[in-house]
Design a protein around this motif. Structure first.
Motif, mmCIF file in Angstrom:
data_model
loop_
_atom_site.group_PDB
_atom_site.id
_atom_site.type_symbol
_atom_site.label_atom_id
_atom_site.label_comp_id
_atom_site.label_asym_id
_atom_site.label_seq_id
_atom_site.Cartn_x
_atom_site.Cartn_y
_atom_site.Cartn_z
ATOM 1 N N LEU A 249 0.818 -1.204 0.000
ATOM 2 C CA LEU A 249 0.000 0.000 0.000
ATOM 3 C C LEU A 249 0.856 1.260 0.000
ATOM 4 O O LEU A 249 0.486 2.273 -0.599
ATOM 5 C CB LEU A 249 -0.937 -0.002 1.213
ATOM 6 C CG LEU A 249 -2.070 -1.031 1.157
ATOM 7 C CD1 LEU A 249 -2.873 -1.003 2.452
ATOM 8 C CD2 LEU A 249 -2.987 -0.775 -0.032
ATOM 9 N N VAL B 253 1.743 1.644 -3.562
ATOM 10 C CA VAL B 253 0.560 2.008 -4.334
ATOM 11 C C VAL B 253 0.237 3.486 -4.167
ATOM 12 O O VAL B 253 -0.125 4.185 -5.120
ATOM 13 C CB VAL B 253 -0.641 1.130 -3.922
ATOM 14 C CG1 VAL B 253 -1.951 1.716 -4.430
ATOM 15 C CG2 VAL B 253 -0.459 -0.287 -4.458
ATOM 16 N N ASP C 140 -5.128 4.679 3.154
ATOM 17 C CA ASP C 140 -4.386 3.694 2.368
ATOM 18 C C ASP C 140 -4.483 3.981 0.871
ATOM 19 O O ASP C 140 -3.544 3.733 0.115
ATOM 20 C CB ASP C 140 -4.907 2.279 2.647
ATOM 21 C CG ASP C 140 -4.507 1.780 4.021
ATOM 22 O OD1 ASP C 140 -3.491 2.276 4.543
ATOM 23 O OD2 ASP C 140 -5.209 0.919 4.571
ATOM 24 N N LEU C 141 -5.642 4.475 0.434
ATOM 25 C CA LEU C 141 -5.877 4.739 -0.992
ATOM 26 C C LEU C 141 -6.397 6.155 -1.167
ATOM 27 O O LEU C 141 -7.586 6.375 -1.391
ATOM 28 C CB LEU C 141 -6.888 3.730 -1.554
ATOM 29 C CG LEU C 141 -6.389 2.301 -1.684
ATOM 30 C CD1 LEU C 141 -7.531 1.379 -2.043
ATOM 31 C CD2 LEU C 141 -5.303 2.212 -2.732
ATOM 32 N N PHE D 272 -12.592 2.360 -4.475
ATOM 33 C CA PHE D 272 -11.594 1.286 -4.475
ATOM 34 C C PHE D 272 -11.519 0.620 -5.846
ATOM 35 O O PHE D 272 -10.442 0.242 -6.311
ATOM 36 C CB PHE D 272 -11.926 0.241 -3.405
ATOM 37 C CG PHE D 272 -11.449 0.610 -2.034
ATOM 38 C CD1 PHE D 272 -10.152 0.317 -1.637
ATOM 39 C CD2 PHE D 272 -12.286 1.247 -1.138
ATOM 40 C CE1 PHE D 272 -9.698 0.657 -0.373
ATOM 41 C CE2 PHE D 272 -11.846 1.588 0.132
ATOM 42 C CZ PHE D 272 -10.545 1.294 0.519
ATOM 43 N N ALA E 220 -8.278 0.216 -8.275
ATOM 44 C CA ALA E 220 -7.813 -1.069 -8.789
ATOM 45 C C ALA E 220 -7.687 -1.042 -10.301
ATOM 46 O O ALA E 220 -6.697 -1.520 -10.868
ATOM 47 C CB ALA E 220 -8.767 -2.186 -8.350
ATOM 48 N N LEU F 245 -5.278 -4.018 -1.803
ATOM 49 C CA LEU F 245 -6.325 -3.006 -1.979
ATOM 50 C C LEU F 245 -7.647 -3.512 -1.412
ATOM 51 O O LEU F 245 -8.394 -2.784 -0.753
ATOM 52 C CB LEU F 245 -6.499 -2.666 -3.458
ATOM 53 C CG LEU F 245 -5.285 -2.155 -4.232
ATOM 54 C CD1 LEU F 245 -5.702 -1.707 -5.626
ATOM 55 C CD2 LEU F 245 -4.621 -1.010 -3.506
ATOM 56 N N SER G 2 -7.853 -3.645 2.373
ATOM 57 C CA SER G 2 -8.134 -2.297 2.867
ATOM 58 C C SER G 2 -9.610 -1.955 2.684
ATOM 59 O O SER G 2 -10.248 -1.368 3.564
ATOM 60 C CB SER G 2 -7.249 -1.286 2.129
ATOM 61 O OG SER G 2 -7.474 0.021 2.602
ATOM 62 N N GLN G 3 -10.175 -2.336 1.533
ATOM 63 C CA GLN G 3 -11.592 -2.082 1.261
ATOM 64 C C GLN G 3 -12.484 -2.813 2.264
ATOM 65 O O GLN G 3 -13.403 -2.216 2.842
ATOM 66 C CB GLN G 3 -11.940 -2.542 -0.158
ATOM 67 C CG GLN G 3 -13.431 -2.485 -0.471
ATOM 68 C CD GLN G 3 -13.768 -3.011 -1.851
ATOM 69 O OE1 GLN G 3 -14.220 -2.263 -2.702
ATOM 70 N NE2 GLN G 3 -13.552 -4.288 -2.076
ATOM 71 N N THR H 20 -13.105 -5.996 -8.023
ATOM 72 C CA THR H 20 -13.080 -5.271 -6.757
ATOM 73 C C THR H 20 -14.484 -4.822 -6.367
ATOM 74 O O THR H 20 -14.875 -4.872 -5.193
ATOM 75 C CB THR H 20 -12.131 -4.064 -6.848
ATOM 76 O OG1 THR H 20 -10.822 -4.524 -7.233
ATOM 77 C CG2 THR H 20 -12.021 -3.329 -5.524
#
Length: 401
Positions: free
Chosen positions: A36, A39, A93-94, A274, A278, A297, A300-301, A358
């Motif tokens: 992450l 990413v 994280d994203l 998310f 992705a 990913l 985290s989602q 995802t």
């Protein structure tokens, strides 16, 4: 060729392979953190720095661009510096969107110079994010000297950063009787006069100016986010291509929907974010674009979705949920959907597949957590059926974006 296809198909149906599917999602907490971190450096992140008085519509802009409810946005802001709060969407994280909100501007007890210094330091930070400064002003507020002073100093220090003047709360000067928004853009004499006056006040301090009126559902105005498409397009026009595409994708198909407080409505906004992340990463030929990346990913989602449904999960526990949900889904669909990736299944090649997969996992997680919330044992057959339908719908959607 037919013989190769049949051999591959038989190989995929082998029970030993299907038993190994859950192992593909076993990524350690340390690996997830490392992936992450990498990413985050590759995501097309946009930071919107919101500068304006309290009640000028800054939080409403966050709601409009993310689709998240007012309650969650309010809880999501965290202190960043003495004079700023920060909200990251969908999560730290994203970070596809990062909103930095000024606190105390226009308050006589606050030191404007210290606010300017903090924002100056922020704008001069070196990072990979695209930035846009959004100056928010209510349509009937003409005491703009402090905001103009801040904008003038910052613009001189950071001339390459785009500045947008966003004029809000239009309904407060609608002529009586007016019960709803006029067609956009509004051709209302009082609004145009006030808008032109504000543009004169900020002459030379912005790159573009627009009108919006983001209200709450209970206010009764339709649409709730009046001028959202214009705001999206105006921001996107000022950003590099990758960030511009991400902004459009985040709002694709969502701008006309009312944002409610139902768990699934809120969850889908996060799932879409998310899924966009992705698909974005899968479309780039990166050396780390492998199944572990997609897993990180999705862990985290699932962690975030669990929080929405009142389930606090560690990364390891979330990975177990991903394994339980995704393993069954892949066992049903791998022969049909991933045949073209053999023998290189480790690399997720198709962006549409990664985004759709995802999305399907997120929908399955909602069913899973929803059953737990209702005191039921999650039904694997129901989860798989939901995921199969969600995958088909999302795959067509990602092919269009």
């Amino acid at each position: 060729m037919n013989q190769l296809f049949q051999s591959t198909k038989n190989f995929l149906k082998d029970k030993l392979l299907l038993q190994k599917i859950p192992q593909w999602f076993q990524v350690s907490d340390e690996q997830i953190a490392e992936i992450l971190e990498t990413v985050r450096e590759k995501l097309p992140t946009t930071e919107a720095i919101l500068i304006g008085k309290t009640q000028s519509g800054k939080s409403s802009i966050v709601r409009g661009l993310t689709g998240v409810s007012a309650e969650i946005v309010g809880k999501g802001f965290r202190p960043h510096t003495k004079h700023t709060n920060q909200y990251t969407y969908p999560n730290d994280d994203l970070p596809l969107l990062v909103f930095t909100d000024t606190v105390g501007l226009g308050d006589v007890q606050q030191n404007t110079d210290s606010i300017i210094q903090e924002l100056s330091d922020k704008l001069q930070e070196c990072n990979h994010r695209a930035r846009v400064v959004i100056l928010t002003v209510k349509i009937n507020d003409f005491a703009t000297e402090t905001l103009a002073k801040v904008a003038k100093v910052l613009r001189e220090l950071s001339p390459k950063v785009p500045y947008l003047l966003v004029v809000t709360c239009l309904h407060e000067i609608y002529p009586s009787p007016t019960q709803d928004h006029p067609p956009y853009p509004p051709e209302v004499e009082d609004i145009n006069r006030a808008f032109n006056h504000l543009k004169d006040d900020f002459q030379g301090l912005y790159d573009d100016a627009i009108l919006i009126d983001f209200t709450l559902e209970e206010d009764g105005y339709t649409p709730v986010f009046y001028g959202l498409e214009a705001l999206r397009d105006t921001i996107a026009k000022q950003l590099p291509e990758a960030e511009s595409v991400a902004i459009h994708q985040l709002l694709e198909g969502e701008t006309t929907q009312k944002i409610g407080n139902l768990y699934r409505d809120v969850a889908r906004r996060y799932i879409w974010a998310f899924s966009v992340a992705a698909a974005t990463l899968a479309a780039v030929p990166l050396p780390f674009a492998t199944m572990p990346v997609l897993t990180a990913l999705q862990v985290s989602q699932v962690t975030l979705l669990g929080q929405l449904y009142g389930q606090i999960l560690t990364p390891s526990q979330a990975g177990g949920v991903v394994s339980a949900i995704a393993g069954g889904f892949l066992a049903q669909s791998i022969g049909r959907e991933l045949i073209k990736f053999i023998p290189g299944f480790g690399s997720i090649i198709a962006a549409s597949w990664a985004g759709a997969y995802t999305w399907a996992l997120g929908e399955g997680a909602c069913v899973y957590f929803g059953d737990l919330m209702g005191g039921k044992k999650p039904n694997p057959d129901k989860i798989q059926a939901v995921m199969q339908q969600a995958f088909k719908q999302a795959q067509n959607r990602f092919k269009r974006t």
